[in-house]
Design an enzyme around this catalytic site. Structure first.
Site, short mmCIF file in Angstrom:
data_model
loop_
_atom_site.label_atom_id
_atom_site.label_comp_id
_atom_site.label_asym_id
_atom_site.label_seq_id
_atom_site.Cartn_x
_atom_site.Cartn_y
_atom_site.Cartn_z
N ASP A 89 -8.37 -5.13 13.57
CA ASP A 89 -8.30 -3.78 12.99
C ASP A 89 -8.16 -3.93 11.48
O ASP A 89 -7.06 -3.86 10.95
CB ASP A 89 -7.09 -3.03 13.54
N ASP A 119 0.78 -12.36 7.38
CA ASP A 119 -0.62 -12.41 6.98
C ASP A 119 -1.50 -12.76 8.18
O ASP A 119 -1.39 -13.84 8.76
CB ASP A 119 -0.77 -13.45 5.87
N TYR A 157 -13.65 9.83 10.60
CA TYR A 157 -14.13 8.72 9.78
C TYR A 157 -15.39 9.15 9.02
O TYR A 157 -16.10 10.05 9.47
CB TYR A 157 -14.43 7.50 10.64
N GLN A 168 0.82 -1.20 0.00
CA GLN A 168 0.00 0.00 0.00
C GLN A 168 0.86 1.25 0.00
O GLN A 168 2.05 1.22 0.30
CB GLN A 168 -0.90 0.00 1.24
#
Length: 388
Positions: free
Chosen positions: A255, A236, A324, A130
Site C-alpha cells: 500500500d 521502514d 481517487y 507527514q
C-alpha cells in the site's frame, strides 16, 4: 499482537479546533528519508488542496509561487476555517476552494481537483513524516488524508481495499504468511483476516501517528492488531523487505504512495528485487499502480521493471474507487518463478460461507468472482500500450 518500533515518535502541531492524540506535544517535525517506505494506504507526495471547514468565517488562501506552473511544490500553506472563526493550518498544502470543503490538487492530475464537503474535523497533526488529517465528510463518512491527499474513505474506499487483498490472495492456494507494507489504519488487515488459512501477518507501518488515529477513530479496525497472528512493526517498509528471510512470504501487499518524490523507490527495480527474494517460489505481490487515464507513462515503466524481476507472471488490473483521481486505480500483480499463478482465474475465491461463517466478518461489499476476472479486462487504448 506484537508491536515492534523502529522509528521515533512524531511531534505534532495542533492549532485551534484540532483534537490532539495522547502523548504528542506541540512542535514541528522534519521529513525523513524513511517517508517513502511502508506508509499506510498512501497516495501522498502531492501538492494538495485543503478545505476550509463549515461556514468558515475566515477564508484561508494559498498563494501559488511561479514554480507551480512548472509542477514544483513552492506553495504557501492552506487553511481550514471553523465555525468559531479559528483557522487550522495544514502545512505543505495548496489553496482551498471555498468554506466547508476539502479540495485535493496534485501535479499528477493537472487541470482538475477533487472536493468533499466537510461536516467535522476530527484530527489534524504532523508526524515525523507527514501531515495527518481525519474529517467527517457529508458523503463518504470518515476521510483520512496524508499530506493533504485522500488515502481512504470509510464508505467509499472498500473497492480499493478488497481488491488489493483478494486479487492476489484469491489466486494462490491456502496463503499462510503475508506481509503488508503500509496498512496502519487497518482496512487491509481487516480484509486479510477473511482467509482461515493465514497463520502470520506482518504489518510494517512507518508512521505511529497513523496507528494512533486508527486506535482512536477506527477501534473496530485497530482491534485486529491484537490478533495473535499479527505483528505490527513501526519502521521502514523497504528496509524490512530487504532484511526479510528469503522465500518466507506467500504474499506481499504494498500500500504505497504515488511513484513520485520520496516514494519513487518503491516502484523501481531494486525494491521489486527485494520483494521477489522475500517471496517463496510461486509467491505473489500486489501493489497499487496508478490510473490508466492519466499515468500510462508511469504504468509502462512499472511494468517494465516488474518484467525484469518477476519470472512467473506480470499482470495489470484496475477497479473503480470514487474518491481517487479519475475514479479508478490500478494494481500490479506479479508472481515469482515456481508453481504457476493465473491471476485472471482465481482458485481461492472468498465465498459467502467463508466470509460470514468461518471469519465472522461482514459480507464483501465489492469483490466477487466475476469482478476478479473483469479487473484484468482493459480498454483497448490501455491494453495496446501495456501489452506492447
Amino acid at each position: 499482537m506484537e508491536v515492534i518500533s523502529t522509528n521515533t515518535n512524531g511531534s505534532t502541531i495542533f492549532k485551534n479546533g484540532a483534537i490532539p492524540m495522547n502523548g504528542y506535544q506541540n512542535g514541528t517535525s522534519k521529513h525523513q528519508n524513511g517517508h517513502q517506505n511502508g506508509t499506510s494506504e498512501h497516495r501522498n507526495g502531492h501538492q494538495n488542496g485543503i478545505s476550509e471547514h463549515q461556514n468558515g468565517h475566515k477564508n484561508g488562501t494559498s498563494e501559488h509561487q511561479n514554480g507551480h506552473q512548472n509542477g514544483t511544490s513552492e506553495q504557501q500553506n492552506g487553511t481550514i476555517s471553523h465555525d468559531n472563526g479559528n483557522e487550522l493550518q495544514l502545512l505543505g498544502s495548496s489553496n482551498s476552494i471555498k468554506p466547508g470543503w476539502f479540495s485535493e490538487f496534485s501535479a499528477l492530475w493537472p487541470g482538475e481537483a477533487f472536493s468533499l464537503k466537510v461536516e467535522k474535523l476530527l484530527f489534524q497533526g504532523k508526524s515525523d513524516y507527514q501531515d495527518v488529517m481525519l474529517f467527517e465528510s457529508a458523503t463518504y463518512g470518515k476521510v483520512l488524508t496524508l499530506d493533504g491527499a485522500i488515502q481512504h474513505t470509510e464508505n467509499g474506499g472498500f473497492p480499493y481495499t478488497e481488491m488489493i487483498v483478494h486479487l492476489p490472495l484469491g489466486s494462490i492456494p491456502n496463503p499462510k504468511k503475508v506481509l503488508i507494507i503500509g496498512g496502519g489504519i487497518g482496512f487491509t488487515l481487516f480484509e486479510m483476516l477473511r482467509y482461515p488459512s493465514i497463520e502470520k501477518i506482518d504489518i510494517v507501518e512507518i508512521d505511529d501517528v497513523v496507528v494512533d488515529v486508527s486506535r482512536k477513530f477506527f477501534p473496530y479496525l485497530a482491534a485486529n492488531f491484537n490478533d495473535p497472528r499479527v505483528t505490527l512493526v513501526l519502521g521502514d517498509g523497504a528496509a524490512f523487505v530487504k532484511a526479510a528471510q528469503a522465500g518466507y512470504y506467500d504474499a506481499i501487499i504494498v500500500d504505497s504512495s504515488d511513484p513520485i518524490g520520496p516514494a519513487k523507490d518503491l516502484f523501481e527495480r531494486p525494491f521489486f528485487e527485494a520483494v521477489a527474494k522475500a517471496l517463496r517460489p510461486g509467491g505473489v505481490v500486489c501493489t497499487q499502480a496508478e490510473s490508466i487515464w492519466l499515468h500510462m507513462h508511469i504504468i509502462k515503466q512499472i511494468i517494465a521493471n516488474c518484467r525484469q524481476v518477476f519470472k512467473g507472471s506480470v499482470n495489470y488490473a484496475w477497479t473503480t474507487v470514487p474518491t481517487y483521481p479519475t475514479g479508478v486505480i490500478g494494481y500490479m500483480l506479479c508472481s515469482t518463478e515456481g508453481p504457476e499463478v493465473d491471476f485472471k482465474n482465481p482458485i481461492n475465491p472468498i465465498d459467502k460461507e467463508t466470509t460470514q461463517v468461518k471469519s465472522k466478518l461482514a459480507p464483501l461489499k465489492f469483490y466477487n468472482f466475476d469482478i476478479h476476472k473483469a479487473a484484468f479486462i482493459l480498454p483497448s487504448f490501455a491494453r495496446s500500450m501495456i501489452e506492447s
